[in-house]
Design an enzyme around this catalytic site. Structure first.
Site, PDB file in Angstrom:
ATOM      1  N   LYS A  44       0.730  -1.412  -0.321  1.00 47.91           N
ATOM      2  CA  LYS A  44      -0.341  -0.237   0.106  1.00 47.91           C
ATOM      3  C   LYS A  44       0.448   1.366   0.416  1.00 47.91           C
ATOM      4  O   LYS A  44       0.921   2.330  -0.505  1.00 47.91           O
ATOM      5  CB  LYS A  44      -1.474  -0.365   1.129  1.00 47.91           C
ATOM      6  CG  LYS A  44      -1.433   1.053   1.322  1.00 47.91           C
ATOM      7  CD  LYS A  44      -2.527   1.301   2.576  1.00 47.91           C
ATOM      8  CE  LYS A  44      -1.698   1.207   3.817  1.00 47.91           C
ATOM      9  NZ  LYS A  44      -1.156   2.918   4.443  1.00 47.91           N
ATOM     10  N   ASN A  45       2.288   0.900   0.925  1.00 49.30           N
ATOM     11  CA  ASN A  45       2.246   2.407   1.184  1.00 49.30           C
ATOM     12  C   ASN A  45       3.573   2.630  -0.078  1.00 49.30           C
ATOM     13  O   ASN A  45       4.321   3.729   0.111  1.00 49.30           O
ATOM     14  CB  ASN A  45       3.417   2.400   2.697  1.00 49.30           C
ATOM     15  CG  ASN A  45       2.393   2.982   3.599  1.00 49.30           C
ATOM     16  OD1 ASN A  45       1.265   3.026   3.706  1.00 49.30           O
ATOM     17  ND2 ASN A  45       2.561   2.455   4.424  1.00 49.30           N
ATOM     18  N   ARG A  77      -4.692  10.204   3.702  1.00 49.10           N
ATOM     19  CA  ARG A  77      -2.947  11.627   4.194  1.00 49.10           C
ATOM     20  C   ARG A  77      -2.108  11.613   3.059  1.00 49.10           C
ATOM     21  O   ARG A  77      -1.428  12.583   2.880  1.00 49.10           O
ATOM     22  CB  ARG A  77      -2.898  11.638   5.652  1.00 49.10           C
ATOM     23  CG  ARG A  77      -3.244  11.459   6.533  1.00 49.10           C
ATOM     24  CD  ARG A  77      -2.646  10.964   7.599  1.00 49.10           C
ATOM     25  NE  ARG A  77      -0.944  11.873   7.763  1.00 49.10           N
ATOM     26  CZ  ARG A  77      -1.235  13.331   7.978  1.00 49.10           C
ATOM     27  NH1 ARG A  77      -1.206  13.758   8.464  1.00 49.10           N
ATOM     28  NH2 ARG A  77       0.459  13.992   7.796  1.00 49.10           N
ATOM     29  N   ASP A 112      -4.441  12.407  12.304  1.00 51.38           N
ATOM     30  CA  ASP A 112      -5.328  10.987  12.151  1.00 51.38           C
ATOM     31  C   ASP A 112      -5.468  10.252  13.541  1.00 51.38           C
ATOM     32  O   ASP A 112      -4.775  10.791  14.486  1.00 51.38           O
ATOM     33  CB  ASP A 112      -4.931  10.465  10.648  1.00 51.38           C
ATOM     34  CG  ASP A 112      -3.852  10.014  10.989  1.00 51.38           C
ATOM     35  OD1 ASP A 112      -3.270  10.191  12.431  1.00 51.38           O
ATOM     36  OD2 ASP A 112      -3.441   9.844   9.955  1.00 51.38           O
ATOM     37  N   ASP A 172       4.634   0.627  12.188  1.00 55.50           N
ATOM     38  CA  ASP A 172       3.834   0.006  11.592  1.00 55.50           C
ATOM     39  C   ASP A 172       3.126  -2.053  11.481  1.00 55.50           C
ATOM     40  O   ASP A 172       2.202  -2.439  11.287  1.00 55.50           O
ATOM     41  CB  ASP A 172       2.769  -0.493   9.489  1.00 55.50           C
ATOM     42  CG  ASP A 172       2.774   1.133   9.636  1.00 55.50           C
ATOM     43  OD1 ASP A 172       2.975   1.834  10.053  1.00 55.50           O
ATOM     44  OD2 ASP A 172       3.655   1.229   7.952  1.00 55.50           O
TER      45      ASP A 172
HETATM   46  N1  EPU Z   1       6.652  14.490  10.437  1.00 56.10           N
HETATM   47  C1  EPU Z   1       6.705  15.807  10.814  1.00 56.10           C
HETATM   48  N2  EPU Z   1       7.502  16.642  10.028  1.00 56.10           N
HETATM   49  C2  EPU Z   1       7.411  16.533   8.421  1.00 56.10           C
HETATM   50  C3  EPU Z   1       7.248  15.058   8.110  1.00 56.10           C
HETATM   51  C4  EPU Z   1       6.698  13.582   9.441  1.00 56.10           C
HETATM   52  O1  EPU Z   1       6.580  16.213  12.183  1.00 56.10           O
HETATM   53  O2  EPU Z   1       7.475  16.813   7.679  1.00 56.10           O
HETATM   54  C5  EPU Z   1       6.768  13.134  11.361  1.00 56.10           C
HETATM   55  C6  EPU Z   1       5.439  12.893  11.627  1.00 56.10           C
HETATM   56  O3  EPU Z   1       4.684  13.709  11.924  1.00 56.10           O
HETATM   57  C7  EPU Z   1       5.462  11.389  12.194  1.00 56.10           C
HETATM   58  C8  EPU Z   1       7.080  11.318  12.147  1.00 56.10           C
HETATM   59  O4  EPU Z   1       7.409  12.705  11.342  1.00 56.10           O
HETATM   60  O5  EPU Z   1       5.741  11.766  13.145  1.00 56.10           O
HETATM   61  C9  EPU Z   1       6.850   9.937  10.563  1.00 56.10           C
HETATM   62  O6  EPU Z   1       6.364  10.648   9.351  1.00 56.10           O
HETATM   63  P1  EPU Z   1       6.867  10.078   8.328  1.00 56.10           P
HETATM   64  O7  EPU Z   1       6.390  10.881   7.171  1.00 56.10           O
HETATM   65  O8  EPU Z   1       7.542   8.865   8.227  1.00 56.10           O
HETATM   66  O9  EPU Z   1       5.891   8.583   7.876  1.00 56.10           O
HETATM   67  P2  EPU Z   1       4.076   9.209   6.989  1.00 56.10           P
HETATM   68  O10 EPU Z   1       5.659   9.643   5.872  1.00 56.10           O
HETATM   69  O11 EPU Z   1       3.654  10.190   7.328  1.00 56.10           O
HETATM   70  C10 EPU Z   1       4.097   6.409   6.022  1.00 56.10           C
HETATM   71  C11 EPU Z   1       3.486   5.801   6.332  1.00 56.10           C
HETATM   72  C12 EPU Z   1       3.185   5.033   7.321  1.00 56.10           C
HETATM   73  C13 EPU Z   1       4.253   4.697   8.642  1.00 56.10           C
HETATM   74  C14 EPU Z   1       5.738   5.566   8.015  1.00 56.10           C
HETATM   75  C15 EPU Z   1       6.766   5.555   8.993  1.00 56.10           C
HETATM   76  C16 EPU Z   1       2.446   6.241   3.959  1.00 56.10           C
HETATM   77  C17 EPU Z   1       0.799   6.753   3.642  1.00 56.10           C
HETATM   78  N3  EPU Z   1       2.376   5.749   4.796  1.00 56.10           N
HETATM   79  O12 EPU Z   1       3.873   8.064   6.685  1.00 56.10           O
HETATM   80  O13 EPU Z   1       1.756   4.399   7.585  1.00 56.10           O
HETATM   81  O14 EPU Z   1       4.211   4.682   9.376  1.00 56.10           O
HETATM   82  O15 EPU Z   1       6.071   6.106   6.823  1.00 56.10           O
HETATM   83  O16 EPU Z   1       7.324   3.954   8.437  1.00 56.10           O
HETATM   84  O17 EPU Z   1       3.487   5.377   3.364  1.00 56.10           O
HETATM   85  C18 EPU Z   1       0.276   2.403   7.529  1.00 56.10           C
HETATM   86  O18 EPU Z   1       0.360   2.239   6.767  1.00 56.10           O
HETATM   87  O19 EPU Z   1      -0.266   1.888   8.850  1.00 56.10           O
HETATM   88  C19 EPU Z   1       1.007   4.014   8.545  1.00 56.10           C
HETATM   89  C20 EPU Z   1       0.744   4.915   8.976  1.00 56.10           C
END
Ligand code: EPU
Length: 421
Positions: free
Chosen positions: A22-23, A94, A118, A306
């Site tokens: 998915k991701n 998101r 979320d 995850d």
């Molecule tokens: N963060 C910031 N500022 C930013 C970007 C991120 O503070 O500009 C913080 C976030 O608030 C969070 C942390 O950094 O606390 C991690 O965020 P990251 O950007 O790494 O994650 P994401 O891109 O929002 C993706 C996956 C998540 C997975 C995380 C970590 C997707 C759609 N989502 O989220 O997947 O947990 O990376 O590996 O790719 C899931 O599949 O259940 C899921 C939540």
């Protein structure tokens, strides 16, 4: 409305086959916008988020055809794209933020509704914004929309405060057609980032350092559409691995890459499981009550956040106590209140959870609060005595295509129950 009813106690035995992550696929669909023409993605999971991303790309001007039996999505991208991602779609997913980089690169501007928080936490965008600004974009937030403008993005050196998956992807997609060289330091290096970088290289992008924490991109003028196979879902793979361990069963996960799950599989071995790794599959089996294992979530290659709820479920019935530390998402422990309904003993303090393993759990009604919490509750329900009814399963369906049917094939007693309310 649907809920799932599980009668615990079955030992799961058999094979499951993974599709793409998915991701990864959601970002690959966004990256398709970078090249006019037809991009075809295969091994696409049949999940709601793929449909939502399809609707978003359609709104932006692309034509999207999802051939479910073939597990393929074809995306026809026009020369001219719309640059606005509206609130009604972004609020449903998101990952819509992934179109920010491609739209800025293609249109010179992007208006994206702010995704907001979320159930797993607030999730900022500050690193996406700071990086794009270093590349010459002007970014502002007005009336709930993030508005970015850059007639020509320029290469730059960007140091991320934290290896954010989303920020690394946004900046990478913005950089591939920027003028000159972009260096992204402290970049995320999840297999899904490697997948998107590899697809963009196939499209004609020049990216080096793929899979490391320093990505160097030499901007090119145009990219070509491609056919690309989505990397398989390591989190779904890890969930099946825990299912084998928690039910003291034996599951072979096909189309899985064990090297994407090294720490998680090692933790299962520490818990007492046997892990056999093959070229594109692995088998996990367990013949005793598991031992508790401590875990600390970290960016890849650390233990994935995850898989944290699934391992809390495992620890909840294991021998001894364990300490689980969550470093990515502050609200991911919310689900332990649901797990407690099944008799789990989990005490949280900030980003730590102390799990005291119980000899057994007892079935009860519970609510899935997000995808992974839902998966954790399913695993707990599989070993709880009696009936566990899981509500709000639409969260689980977002990340696990056909989970109920896979569980039935492996021997679980589980049914989808439809409600009229
Ligand atoms: N963060 C910031 N500022 C930013 C970007 C991120 O503070 O500009 C913080 C976030 O608030 C969070 C942390 O950094 O606390 C991690 O965020 P990251 O950007 O790494 O994650 P994401 O891109 O929002 C993706 C996956 C998540 C997975 C995380 C970590 C997707 C759609 N989502 O989220 O997947 O947990 O990376 O590996 O790719 C899931 O599949 O259940 C899921 C939540």
């Amino acid at each position: 409305m649907e809920s799932w009813e599980i009668v615990g106690g079955a030992r799961l035995v058999g094979e499951v086959r993974l599709t793409g992550a998915k991701n990864s696929v959601l970002k690959l669909m966004a990256a398709a916008l970078l090249a006019p023409g037809r991009t075809v993605l295969t091994e696409v999971p049949d999940i709601l988020d793929v449909d939502i991303m399809g609707q978003l790309l359609t709104r932006l001007g692309a034509q999207v055809v999802h051939d479910r039996p073939a597990r393929a999505v074809a995306i026809d991208v026009p020369d001219q794209l719309d640059h606005r991602a509206d609130y009604d779609l972004v609020r449903r997913m998101r990952a819509s933020i992934s179109v920010l980089g491609p739209l800025l690169a293609r249109c010179g501007e992007a208006d994206i509704a702010l995704p907001g928080g979320d159930n797993i936490g607030s999730r900022g965008l500050d690193m996406h914004i700071a990086g794009l600004e270093r590349m010459g974009a002007q970014v502002s937030v007005q009336h709930g929309y993030l508005q970015a403008v850059a007639r020509q993005l320029r290469g730059s050196t960007i140091w991320l405060d934290f290896p954010s998956v989303g920020a690394t992807e946004s900046l990478l997609m913005a950089a591939v057609t920027a003028e000159g060289r972009t260096v992204i330091d402290n970049a995320a290096r999840e297999p899904e980032i490697v997948d998107i970088a590899n697809m963009m290289v196939q499209m004609g992008a020049q990216i080096s350092g793929i899979g490391t924490s320093t990505l160097t991109v030499e901007g090119v003028d145009v990219l070509q559409p491609v056919h690309h196979v989505t990397v398989s879902d390591r989190i779904v793979a890890g969930t099946w691995a825990v299912a084998a361990a928690i039910t003291q069963g034996e599951i072979t996960v096909i189309n899985a890459f064990a090297e994407h799950l090294e720490i998680a599989l090692d933790k299962l071995a520490t818990a007492g499981a046997h892990v056999d790794v093959h070229a594109d599959s692995f088998t996990v089996s367990m013949d005793t009550r598991p031992k508790s294992v401590d875990i600390v979530t970290l960016p890849y290659p650390g233990f994935p956040t995850d898989l944290q709820p699934q391992f809390i479920a495992l620890n909840a019935i294991s021998l001894g106590a364990s300490l689980v530390t969550e470093n990515l998402f502050e609200a991911r422990f919310r689900f332990v209140h649901e797990l407690a309904r099944l008799g789990a003993d989990v005490q949280t303090e900030g980003h730590h959870a102390l799990v005291r393993g119980q000899p057994g759990l007892s079935g009860a009604p519970v609510e899935a609060t997000d995808i992974r919490a839902g998966a954790g509750l399913v695993l707990a329900g599989l070993v709880a005595d009696g009936v566990t009814t899981i509500h709000e399963v639409h969260h689980i369906d977002r990340g696990y295509a056909g989970m109920v049917e896979d569980l039935q094939r492996l021997g679980a007693t589980i049914e989808r129950v439809r409600h009229s309310d």
